[in-house]
Design a protein around this motif. Structure first.
Motif, PDB file in Angstrom:
ATOM      1  N   TRP A  96       0.834  -1.205   0.000  1.00 32.97           N
ATOM      2  CA  TRP A  96       0.000   0.000   0.000  1.00 32.97           C
ATOM      3  C   TRP A  96       0.867   1.252   0.000  1.00 32.97           C
ATOM      4  CZ3 TRP A  96      -4.789   0.963  -1.204  1.00 32.97           C
ATOM      5  CH2 TRP A  96      -5.779  -0.031  -1.082  1.00 32.97           C
ATOM      6  N   ARG A  97       1.929   1.231   0.791  1.00 33.62           N
ATOM      7  CA  ARG A  97       2.830   2.394   0.833  1.00 33.62           C
ATOM      8  C   ARG A  97       3.434   2.671  -0.546  1.00 33.62           C
ATOM      9  NH1 ARG A  97       7.600   1.676   4.927  1.00 33.62           N
ATOM     10  NH2 ARG A  97       7.982  -0.043   3.457  1.00 33.62           N
ATOM     11  N   LYS A  98       3.841   1.619  -1.236  1.00 33.34           N
ATOM     12  CA  LYS A  98       4.399   1.788  -2.574  1.00 33.34           C
ATOM     13  C   LYS A  98       3.373   2.388  -3.534  1.00 33.34           C
ATOM     14  CE  LYS A  98       7.573  -2.161  -2.245  1.00 33.34           C
ATOM     15  NZ  LYS A  98       7.880  -3.523  -2.764  1.00 33.34           N
ATOM     16  N   VAL A  99       2.151   1.900  -3.450  1.00 38.27           N
ATOM     17  CA  VAL A  99       1.096   2.394  -4.334  1.00 38.27           C
ATOM     18  C   VAL A  99       0.770   3.861  -4.037  1.00 38.27           C
ATOM     19  CG1 VAL A  99      -1.356   2.147  -4.903  1.00 38.27           C
ATOM     20  CG2 VAL A  99       0.103   0.113  -4.749  1.00 38.27           C
ATOM     21  N   ILE A 100       0.720   4.197  -2.757  1.00 35.84           N
ATOM     22  CA  ILE A 100       0.448   5.592  -2.374  1.00 35.84           C
ATOM     23  C   ILE A 100       1.524   6.520  -2.934  1.00 35.84           C
ATOM     24  CG2 ILE A 100       0.442   7.171  -0.389  1.00 35.84           C
ATOM     25  CD1 ILE A 100      -1.012   4.904   1.166  1.00 35.84           C
ATOM     26  N   LEU A 101       2.772   6.123  -2.799  1.00 35.00           N
ATOM     27  CA  LEU A 101       3.869   6.934  -3.322  1.00 35.00           C
ATOM     28  C   LEU A 101       3.830   7.008  -4.851  1.00 35.00           C
ATOM     29  CD1 LEU A 101       6.767   5.746  -0.977  1.00 35.00           C
ATOM     30  CD2 LEU A 101       5.635   7.976  -0.979  1.00 35.00           C
ATOM     31  N   LYS A 102       3.445   5.925  -5.486  1.00 38.44           N
ATOM     32  CA  LYS A 102       3.351   5.903  -6.947  1.00 38.44           C
ATOM     33  C   LYS A 102       2.350   6.929  -7.442  1.00 38.44           C
ATOM     34  CE  LYS A 102       2.026   2.883 -10.785  1.00 38.44           C
ATOM     35  NZ  LYS A 102       1.547   1.512 -11.168  1.00 38.44           N
ATOM     36  N   HIS A 103       1.286   7.133  -6.700  1.00 36.33           N
ATOM     37  CA  HIS A 103       0.225   8.050  -7.118  1.00 36.33           C
ATOM     38  C   HIS A 103       0.328   9.412  -6.434  1.00 36.33           C
ATOM     39  CE1 HIS A 103      -2.084   5.247  -9.587  1.00 36.33           C
ATOM     40  NE2 HIS A 103      -1.732   4.309  -8.717  1.00 36.33           N
TER      41      HIS A 103
END
Length: 310
Positions: free
Chosen positions: A80-87
């Protein structure tokens, strides 16, 4: 009469500007609620559909930030952290992980939204509990709001910050003209949203209305049509006008107080120092106006309790 001190404050044109500009932020906030909530729900659902790992529950049910740092989290929360940073449009900027409870990212779209907001959102449970700053920052930082020009959002954020940290609670006519332009351009991008179309018209009305009231004889306001439907049979149009202006003033000052007091209560010394002077000025302003000092007596006690003892 009840409104003598309010009328005196409204004799200052630049104070009226400040009050009208602040009221526009509250109108904008209300217009954004539904749009942002629906957008974040759709974004959250899309993320879950695209990444099956995100569909799994937190492996420990206890992953949480330490201060504003998110480390030592499980495999799912790490994803989730990776996805949040991606967006995130500016992933190298400070991410306020302390706003979030990672185990709820899978089930609550608003826990996801709070990762893109300013500090102090941990207890907020929905768009309707957010101020304009939180909602505008969400639009600015999250890539899911691709239909809105982030430059226009940042302009409104800049004016909002200038307004809410105004040293004298006064703004000049020239500032108001630029502010109006920024609000108009931002609102036009969302004119397809019914609530924002309404908010845009209400903002235009607010920026052009004369908030002067006369306490001698009949209270007056140059606001034909603006308050239709807001008064009851037992309350005249003139009385409702003065009461509404007082209500708007209270709501704006309450928002400023909540923001300053929240910062003062944080463990972040840098954040405290940023708002200490503003809190002192706000407390001084309230104390010099008897009606406001009575209305905000509880908040003034909280402010005084934060002042260092000599």
């Amino acid at each position: 009469m009840v409104h003598e001190e309010l009328a005196f404050r409204l004799n200052d044109r630049e104070y009226k500007n400040w009050l009208k500009a602040g009221r526009c932020l509250l109108i904008l906030k209300d217009g954004l609620h539904s749009y942002i909530d629906q957008h974040m729900r759709a974004f959250h659902c899309d993320l879950l559909n695209r990444n099956t790992l995100l569909q799994n529950p937190c492996e420990t049910s206890s992953c949480k930030p330490r201060g504003n740092t998110l480390s030592s989290v499980c495999r799912v929360c790490s994803e989730w952290r990776k996805v949040i940073l991606k967006h995130h449009r500016h992933p190298d900027a400070t991410i306020n992980w302390a706003n979030c409870f990672p185990p709820h990212w899978r089930t609550d779209h608003w826990e996801l939204a709070k990762a893109y907001m300013p500090r102090g959102q941990a207890k907020v449970r929905g768009a309707d509990q957010c101020d304009a700053s939180a909602l505008l920052n969400l639009i600015n930082y999250c890539t899911c709001f691709s239909s809105v020009d982030p430059k226009l959002v940042r302009q409104v954020i800049q004016y909002r910050n200038e307004l809410m940290h105004s040293c004298e609670f006064r703004v000049k006519d020239e500032w108001m003209r630029h502010y109006w332009t920024a609000l108009k351009h931002f609102a036009q991008q969302l004119r397809h949203v019914p609530q924002m179309a309404t908010a845009g018209q209400q903002i235009e009305n607010m920026l052009t209305v004369d908030l002067s009231i006369s306490i001698f004889g009949v209270d007056q306001m140059d606001s034909a049509g603006l308050f239709d439907g807001l008064q009851s049979d037992s309350v005249s149009q003139s009385t409702a006008s003065a009461e509404l202006v007082s209500q708007w003033e209270t709501e704006l000052l309450q928002e400023m107080l909540q923001e300053c007091l929240h910062t003062a209560a944080e463990d972040d010394d840098d954040a405290k120092s940023q708002d200490t002077e503003q809190l002192k000025r706000l407390g001084g302003f309230l104390q010099t106006n008897q009606d406001l000092s009575e209305r905000f007596s509880t908040e003034l006690q909280a402010i005084n309790s934060l002042q260092p003892r000599e």
